[in-house]
Design an enzyme around this catalytic site. Structure first.
Site, PDB file in Angstrom:
ATOM      1  N   CYS A  56     -13.159  -7.176  11.679  1.00 36.09           N
ATOM      2  CA  CYS A  56     -13.232  -5.815  12.204  1.00 36.09           C
ATOM      3  C   CYS A  56     -14.545  -5.556  12.935  1.00 36.09           C
ATOM      4  CB  CYS A  56     -13.072  -4.799  11.067  1.00 36.09           C
ATOM      5  SG  CYS A  56     -11.415  -4.748  10.364  1.00 36.09           S
ATOM      6  N   THR A  72     -10.982   6.599  17.631  1.00 36.25           N
ATOM      7  CA  THR A  72     -10.345   5.376  17.173  1.00 36.25           C
ATOM      8  C   THR A  72     -11.209   4.745  16.098  1.00 36.25           C
ATOM      9  OG1 THR A  72      -9.506   3.185  17.802  1.00 36.25           O
ATOM     10  CG2 THR A  72     -11.440   3.977  18.984  1.00 36.25           C
ATOM     11  N   ALA A  73     -10.590   3.950  15.227  1.00 35.07           N
ATOM     12  CA  ALA A  73     -11.339   3.203  14.216  1.00 35.07           C
ATOM     13  C   ALA A  73     -11.454   1.741  14.606  1.00 35.07           C
ATOM     14  CB  ALA A  73     -10.647   3.326  12.867  1.00 35.07           C
ATOM     15  N   SER A  74     -10.940   1.375  15.779  1.00 34.23           N
ATOM     16  CA  SER A  74     -10.860  -0.017  16.205  1.00 34.23           C
ATOM     17  C   SER A  74     -11.930  -0.344  17.247  1.00 34.23           C
ATOM     18  CB  SER A  74      -9.469  -0.291  16.785  1.00 34.23           C
ATOM     19  OG  SER A  74      -9.456  -1.456  17.578  1.00 34.23           O
ATOM     20  N   LEU A  75     -12.760  -1.361  16.966  1.00 28.38           N
ATOM     21  CA  LEU A  75     -13.733  -1.808  17.961  1.00 28.38           C
ATOM     22  C   LEU A  75     -13.044  -2.398  19.180  1.00 28.38           C
ATOM     23  CD1 LEU A  75     -16.673  -3.505  15.994  1.00 28.38           C
ATOM     24  CD2 LEU A  75     -16.748  -1.411  17.344  1.00 28.38           C
ATOM     25  N   ARG A  76     -11.892  -3.047  18.966  1.00 25.64           N
ATOM     26  CA  ARG A  76     -11.135  -3.594  20.103  1.00 25.64           C
ATOM     27  C   ARG A  76     -10.713  -2.489  21.051  1.00 25.64           C
ATOM     28  NH1 ARG A  76      -5.889  -3.410  21.323  1.00 25.64           N
ATOM     29  NH2 ARG A  76      -5.463  -2.440  19.298  1.00 25.64           N
ATOM     30  N   ARG A  77     -10.148  -1.414  20.484  1.00 22.59           N
ATOM     31  CA  ARG A  77      -9.733  -0.299  21.334  1.00 22.59           C
ATOM     32  C   ARG A  77     -10.937   0.364  21.979  1.00 22.59           C
ATOM     33  NH1 ARG A  77      -5.390   1.405  16.834  1.00 22.59           N
ATOM     34  NH2 ARG A  77      -3.555   0.336  17.696  1.00 22.59           N
ATOM     35  N   ARG A  83     -10.638   7.883  11.479  1.00 19.04           N
ATOM     36  CA  ARG A  83      -9.988   7.147  10.404  1.00 19.04           C
ATOM     37  C   ARG A  83      -8.814   7.936   9.861  1.00 19.04           C
ATOM     38  NH1 ARG A  83     -11.998   3.722   6.919  1.00 19.04           N
ATOM     39  NH2 ARG A  83      -9.780   3.496   6.497  1.00 19.04           N
ATOM     40  N   GLY A  84      -8.065   7.286   8.961  1.00 19.07           N
ATOM     41  CA  GLY A  84      -6.931   7.940   8.334  1.00 19.07           C
ATOM     42  C   GLY A  84      -5.621   7.316   8.765  1.00 19.07           C
ATOM     43  N   THR A 122      -2.490  11.628   9.725  1.00 18.86           N
ATOM     44  CA  THR A 122      -3.811  12.245   9.658  1.00 18.86           C
ATOM     45  C   THR A 122      -4.478  12.240  11.027  1.00 18.86           C
ATOM     46  OG1 THR A 122      -4.096  11.568   7.357  1.00 18.86           O
ATOM     47  CG2 THR A 122      -6.094  12.101   8.583  1.00 18.86           C
ATOM     48  N   ARG A 123      -4.382  11.139  11.738  1.00 18.98           N
ATOM     49  CA  ARG A 123      -5.010  11.049  13.068  1.00 18.98           C
ATOM     50  C   ARG A 123      -4.341  12.004  14.055  1.00 18.98           C
ATOM     51  NH1 ARG A 123      -6.617   4.612  13.758  1.00 18.98           N
ATOM     52  NH2 ARG A 123      -6.757   4.179  11.535  1.00 18.98           N
ATOM     53  N   ARG A 125       0.857  -1.177   0.000  1.00 23.34           N
ATOM     54  CA  ARG A 125       0.000   0.000   0.000  1.00 23.34           C
ATOM     55  C   ARG A 125       0.900   1.236   0.000  1.00 23.34           C
ATOM     56  NH1 ARG A 125      -2.909  -0.439   5.324  1.00 23.34           N
ATOM     57  NH2 ARG A 125      -3.891   1.496   4.675  1.00 23.34           N
ATOM     58  N   LYS A 145      -2.005  -7.486  11.379  1.00 21.42           N
ATOM     59  CA  LYS A 145      -3.356  -7.329  11.936  1.00 21.42           C
ATOM     60  C   LYS A 145      -4.379  -6.951  10.869  1.00 21.42           C
ATOM     61  CE  LYS A 145      -2.938  -2.533  13.597  1.00 21.42           C
ATOM     62  NZ  LYS A 145      -3.077  -1.664  14.777  1.00 21.42           N
ATOM     63  N   ASP A 146      -3.930  -6.586   9.660  1.00 23.07           N
ATOM     64  CA  ASP A 146      -4.850  -6.284   8.562  1.00 23.07           C
ATOM     65  C   ASP A 146      -5.268  -7.526   7.780  1.00 23.07           C
ATOM     66  OD1 ASP A 146      -4.845  -3.571   9.092  1.00 23.07           O
ATOM     67  OD2 ASP A 146      -3.242  -3.130   7.646  1.00 23.07           O
ATOM     68  N   VAL A 184      -1.598   7.383  10.215  1.00 22.12           N
ATOM     69  CA  VAL A 184      -1.105   7.858  11.513  1.00 22.12           C
ATOM     70  C   VAL A 184      -0.991   9.381  11.549  1.00 22.12           C
ATOM     71  CG1 VAL A 184       0.890   7.843  13.063  1.00 22.12           C
ATOM     72  CG2 VAL A 184       0.078   5.700  12.056  1.00 22.12           C
TER      73      VAL A 184
END
Length: 306
Positions: free
Chosen positions: A243, A128-133, A150-151, A155-156, A10, A84-85, A153
């Site tokens: 996810c 955060t974009a993570s449900l785990r977090r 989202r975005g 960008t966040r 990517r 993790k992706d 590192v």
């Protein structure tokens, strides 16, 4: 061996940092120049979706399917991924050749308003974009508000600086690879905040039957990380992890034994179930499956619904 291998990646800064690590490791091992290991930048569906959580758009494969297609079509020879992706099931004909030595697995707390998660004022907004977090934040601080962020590192971090959120959580591994650890406010201990399955590990995907590429990669892959990821991914697979599911898991070698800790949470953090299993490294997949089945057997119906 043909004197050229094309690396698919990517185009985000973190993805490029990881691809350059792959390029450097291969160049040193094979005695090749960087020109013999060109990078092919591939835009994925996940990169184009910025207005909603990936769980609403199809999950983990959004960051990998375009690279999978390039690999199967022979336009690249290997694909570099954040572990993790990766979805738990890869397309037919593609396998994970292995992993590089794992970076720091922990999550970093980043805020301009507080020194730690516990110090955030009541009602503060965590992005955060993570449900785990999200689930682990709300488990520790149910008074906080969690919103989508989202975005990449950078960008966040920019959104944090603009005050769009009061705090965010990012992987220490990514911050280290990008040279951005000066932004870290506090590092979260895995005892309290378990990482995502695969966090901190770079995975290399290849065509299953491409002996030439397997041979080139073999000397630079890390066995210990391979054992850990085999256990973690087997654990995730049993729980049908995506996810859409707040699941955390971390395995590591301790005194010659492989120790896996797993966690599944309600999305609102109101309840959780945990498991710890220990076994021989060579039994990593069986260990992971056993841990997943243990949690699955104890999970009440509707547990993952808020």
């Amino acid at each position: 061996m043909a004197e050229r291998l094309t690396i698919g990646t990517r185009g985000s800064p973190l993805a490029l940092a990881q691809a350059h690590e792959a390029q450097d490791r291969l160049a040193q091992s094979l005695g090749w120049s960087a020109e013999q290991l060109p990078l092919n930048l591939i835009k994925t569906t996940g990169d184009t979706i910025q207005d909603r959580a990936l769980s609403e758009a199809g999950g983990k494969g959004l960051f990998t399917k375009e690279l999978d297609n390039e690999l199967l079509d022979g336009r690249i020879d290997l694909a570099v991924h954040s572990s993790k992706d990766l979805p738990t099931v890869l397309p037919e004909g593609i396998v994970i050749a292995g992993y590089f030595p794992r970076e720091d697995v922990r999550d970093a707390f980043i805020s301009r308003r507080a020194a730690s998660l516990s110090d955030l004022p009541q009602g503060a907004v965590v992005g955060t974009a993570s449900l785990r977090r999200q689930a682990q934040v709300l488990r520790l601080r149910p008074d906080l508000k969690v919103t989508l962020l989202r975005g990449n590192v950078e960008t966040r971090l920019a959104k944090l600086d603009r005050g769009e959120v009061d705090a965010t959580l990012l992987a220490m591994a990514g911050l280290r690879r990008l040279g951005l650890t000066e932004h870290v406010t506090a590092v979260l201990d895995t005892a309290d905040f378990l990482p995502a399955v695969g966090q901190g590990a770079i995975a290399i995907a290849v065509r299953e039957k491409d002996a030439r590429v397997h041979e080139a990669l073999a000397p630079i892959l890390h066995a210990e990380t391979g054992y850990a990821l085999a256990a973690e991914r087997a654990f995730l697979s049993v729980l049908d992890g995506s996810c859409r599911t707040p699941i955390a898991g971390h395995a590591r070698l301790e005194g010659g034994a492989l120790v896996l800790r797993g966690l599944v949470l309600r999305p609102d953090g109101s309840d959780s179930l945990s498991v710890t299993k220990t076994g021989a490294p060579q039994d990593a997949e069986a260990l992971g499956r056993e841990a997943g089945l243990d949690l699955k057997a104890r999970m009440p119906a509707g547990f993952l619904n808020i």
